[in-house]
Design a protein around this motif. Structure first.
Motif, PDB file in Angstrom:
ATOM      1  N   ALA A  32       0.819  -1.212   0.000  1.00 12.99           N
ATOM      2  CA  ALA A  32       0.000   0.000   0.000  1.00 12.99           C
ATOM      3  C   ALA A  32       0.855   1.265   0.000  1.00 12.99           C
ATOM      4  O   ALA A  32       0.401   2.317  -0.474  1.00 12.99           O
ATOM      5  CB  ALA A  32      -0.927   0.000   1.210  1.00 12.99           C
ATOM      6  N   TYR A  33       2.071   1.151   0.504  1.00 13.11           N
ATOM      7  CA  TYR A  33       2.941   2.320   0.665  1.00 13.11           C
ATOM      8  C   TYR A  33       3.093   3.125  -0.632  1.00 13.11           C
ATOM      9  O   TYR A  33       2.826   4.338  -0.647  1.00 13.11           O
ATOM     10  CB  TYR A  33       4.297   1.866   1.196  1.00 13.11           C
ATOM     11  CG  TYR A  33       5.301   2.976   1.427  1.00 13.11           C
ATOM     12  CD1 TYR A  33       5.557   3.457   2.700  1.00 13.11           C
ATOM     13  CD2 TYR A  33       6.011   3.541   0.363  1.00 13.11           C
ATOM     14  CE1 TYR A  33       6.473   4.466   2.923  1.00 13.11           C
ATOM     15  CE2 TYR A  33       6.927   4.552   0.567  1.00 13.11           C
ATOM     16  CZ  TYR A  33       7.158   5.011   1.843  1.00 13.11           C
ATOM     17  OH  TYR A  33       8.061   6.022   2.050  1.00 13.11           O
ATOM     18  N   PRO A  34       3.531   2.522  -1.757  1.00 11.90           N
ATOM     19  CA  PRO A  34       3.737   3.334  -2.963  1.00 11.90           C
ATOM     20  C   PRO A  34       2.424   3.873  -3.533  1.00 11.90           C
ATOM     21  O   PRO A  34       2.411   4.955  -4.143  1.00 11.90           O
ATOM     22  CB  PRO A  34       4.411   2.364  -3.944  1.00 11.90           C
ATOM     23  CG  PRO A  34       4.035   1.003  -3.460  1.00 11.90           C
ATOM     24  CD  PRO A  34       3.929   1.117  -1.975  1.00 11.90           C
ATOM     25  N   ILE A  35       1.337   3.169  -3.333  1.00  8.48           N
ATOM     26  CA  ILE A  35       0.032   3.625  -3.833  1.00  8.48           C
ATOM     27  C   ILE A  35      -0.392   4.890  -3.092  1.00  8.48           C
ATOM     28  O   ILE A  35      -0.789   5.890  -3.711  1.00  8.48           O
ATOM     29  CB  ILE A  35      -1.017   2.510  -3.669  1.00  8.48           C
ATOM     30  CG1 ILE A  35      -0.627   1.293  -4.494  1.00  8.48           C
ATOM     31  CG2 ILE A  35      -2.402   3.012  -4.059  1.00  8.48           C
ATOM     32  CD1 ILE A  35      -1.480   0.065  -4.236  1.00  8.48           C
ATOM     33  N   ASN A  37       1.620   6.796  -1.315  1.00 12.05           N
ATOM     34  CA  ASN A  37       2.652   7.812  -1.500  1.00 12.05           C
ATOM     35  C   ASN A  37       2.425   8.595  -2.788  1.00 12.05           C
ATOM     36  O   ASN A  37       2.569   9.826  -2.823  1.00 12.05           O
ATOM     37  CB  ASN A  37       4.028   7.147  -1.517  1.00 12.05           C
ATOM     38  CG  ASN A  37       5.135   8.107  -1.169  1.00 12.05           C
ATOM     39  OD1 ASN A  37       5.028   8.856  -0.205  1.00 12.05           O
ATOM     40  ND2 ASN A  37       6.212   8.074  -1.939  1.00 12.05           N
ATOM     41  N   GLU A  38       2.053   7.890  -3.846  1.00  9.87           N
ATOM     42  CA  GLU A  38       1.823   8.557  -5.132  1.00  9.87           C
ATOM     43  C   GLU A  38       0.626   9.491  -5.054  1.00  9.87           C
ATOM     44  O   GLU A  38       0.675  10.628  -5.549  1.00  9.87           O
ATOM     45  CB  GLU A  38       1.600   7.507  -6.221  1.00  9.87           C
ATOM     46  CG  GLU A  38       1.344   8.126  -7.601  1.00  9.87           C
ATOM     47  CD  GLU A  38       1.145   7.071  -8.673  1.00  9.87           C
ATOM     48  OE1 GLU A  38       0.984   7.451  -9.849  1.00  9.87           O
ATOM     49  OE2 GLU A  38       1.134   5.856  -8.335  1.00  9.87           O
ATOM     50  N   ARG A  54       0.977   9.421   5.928  1.00 13.52           N
ATOM     51  CA  ARG A  54       0.968   7.962   5.761  1.00 13.52           C
ATOM     52  C   ARG A  54       0.859   7.258   7.109  1.00 13.52           C
ATOM     53  O   ARG A  54       0.152   6.256   7.241  1.00 13.52           O
ATOM     54  CB  ARG A  54       2.227   7.481   5.036  1.00 13.52           C
ATOM     55  CG  ARG A  54       2.258   7.748   3.544  1.00 13.52           C
ATOM     56  CD  ARG A  54       3.356   6.913   2.881  1.00 13.52           C
ATOM     57  NE  ARG A  54       4.638   7.037   3.536  1.00 13.52           N
ATOM     58  CZ  ARG A  54       5.538   7.982   3.272  1.00 13.52           C
ATOM     59  NH1 ARG A  54       5.283   8.888   2.339  1.00 13.52           N
ATOM     60  NH2 ARG A  54       6.695   8.001   3.911  1.00 13.52           N
ATOM     61  N   VAL A  55       1.573   7.770   8.105  1.00  9.96           N
ATOM     62  CA  VAL A  55       1.524   7.160   9.441  1.00  9.96           C
ATOM     63  C   VAL A  55       0.093   7.159   9.973  1.00  9.96           C
ATOM     64  O   VAL A  55      -0.378   6.161  10.537  1.00  9.96           O
ATOM     65  CB  VAL A  55       2.478   7.895  10.410  1.00  9.96           C
ATOM     66  CG1 VAL A  55       2.199   7.484  11.856  1.00  9.96           C
ATOM     67  CG2 VAL A  55       3.928   7.598  10.060  1.00  9.96           C
TER      68      VAL A  55
END
Length: 242
Positions: A32-35, A37-38, A54-55
């Motif tokens: 999920a992180y890059p999704i 983040n983008e 994000r956190v």
């Protein structure tokens, strides 16, 4: 109060929905992180601010991996965005004491007036948390999150707000609300009337639900206490939550 504020950035409903959908589709936090983040990067260009957002999203929808998160996922399944607001709301209540306290402050102010000001909110929350610079700096961002969750709208005068009303008639979401409100209240139990009248639910009007609907949740116990029936939170093993 020494507790960390944590909720320091505005989180849009779009980002909350994206985090929820990542979790519901089985994506890990790493996936999920890059999704996220983008999507966040389309608006937020500071790496520090992006990380803080994000956190918050991961705290809502990825950790801790407990029964409450699992129940939140089940409650959110197949709901449209507007009906899922209650799930985002309850996760913020559960994860962030400051969100609960802001709800209590804001809801309490609306008990006596149709419009409230940022200054009134600030004064009341400072009574609970102290006049911290960090709280002062993030208060307007917190208010923006309330607006994202469609609970507040700006009135005609700058820094003044009215509140919206949303119908809450989903038993699964209401069960989660009961658990979060009882835990955050610091009390061992509450009556159904105390829960549905809690200022933490200020934008919601509970309809077509009774305390009997709460009994189907294995983490809520209904008990007779004098002339009242009270709701108590129990853990996975059926013992009272300490």
């Amino acid at each position: 109060m020494a507790e960390r504020i944590g909720l320091s950035k505005n989180v849009t409903l779009e980002w909350m929905e994206l985090a929820a959908n990542c979790k519901l589709s089985g994506k890990t936090q790493a996936e999920a992180y890059p999704i996220l983040n983008e999507k966040i990067g389309e608006i937020i260009h500071s790496p520090v601010n992006s990380k803080q957002i994000r956190v918050i999203l991961f705290n809502m929808w990825y950790r801790p991996e407990d029964w409450f998160l699992e129940a939140s996922m089940k409650a959110a399944e197949n709901l449209p965005t507007d009906e899922r607001i209650g799930v985002h709301w309850v996760l913020l209540l559960k994860r962030y004491q400051v969100f609960y306290d802001l709800c209590v402050v804001i809801g309490g102010l609306f008990d006596y007036r149709d419009e409230i000001t940022l200054a009134q909110i600030r004064n009341r929350i400072f009574e609970k948390w102290g006049a911290r610079d960090t709280l002062q700096n993030c208060l307007s961002k917190n208010i923006q999150t309330f607006k994202e969750l469609k609970s507040l709208t700006s009135a005609d005068t700058h820094g003044t707000y009215r509140h919206n009303v949303m119908i809450l008639n989903n038993a699964k979401i209401m069960q989660l609300m009961c658990v979060a409100i009882i835990e955050r209240s610091g009390k061992e139990y509450l009556t159904w009337e105390e829960i549905i009248q809690s200022p933490a639910l200020f934008p919601f009007r509970v309809e077509n639900l009774t305390q009997a609907d709460m009994a189907s949740c294995e983490h809520i116990r209904l008990e007779r206490m004098g002339d009242d029936v009270v709701l108590r939170v129990v853990d996975n093993y059926g013992y009272e939550k300490e």
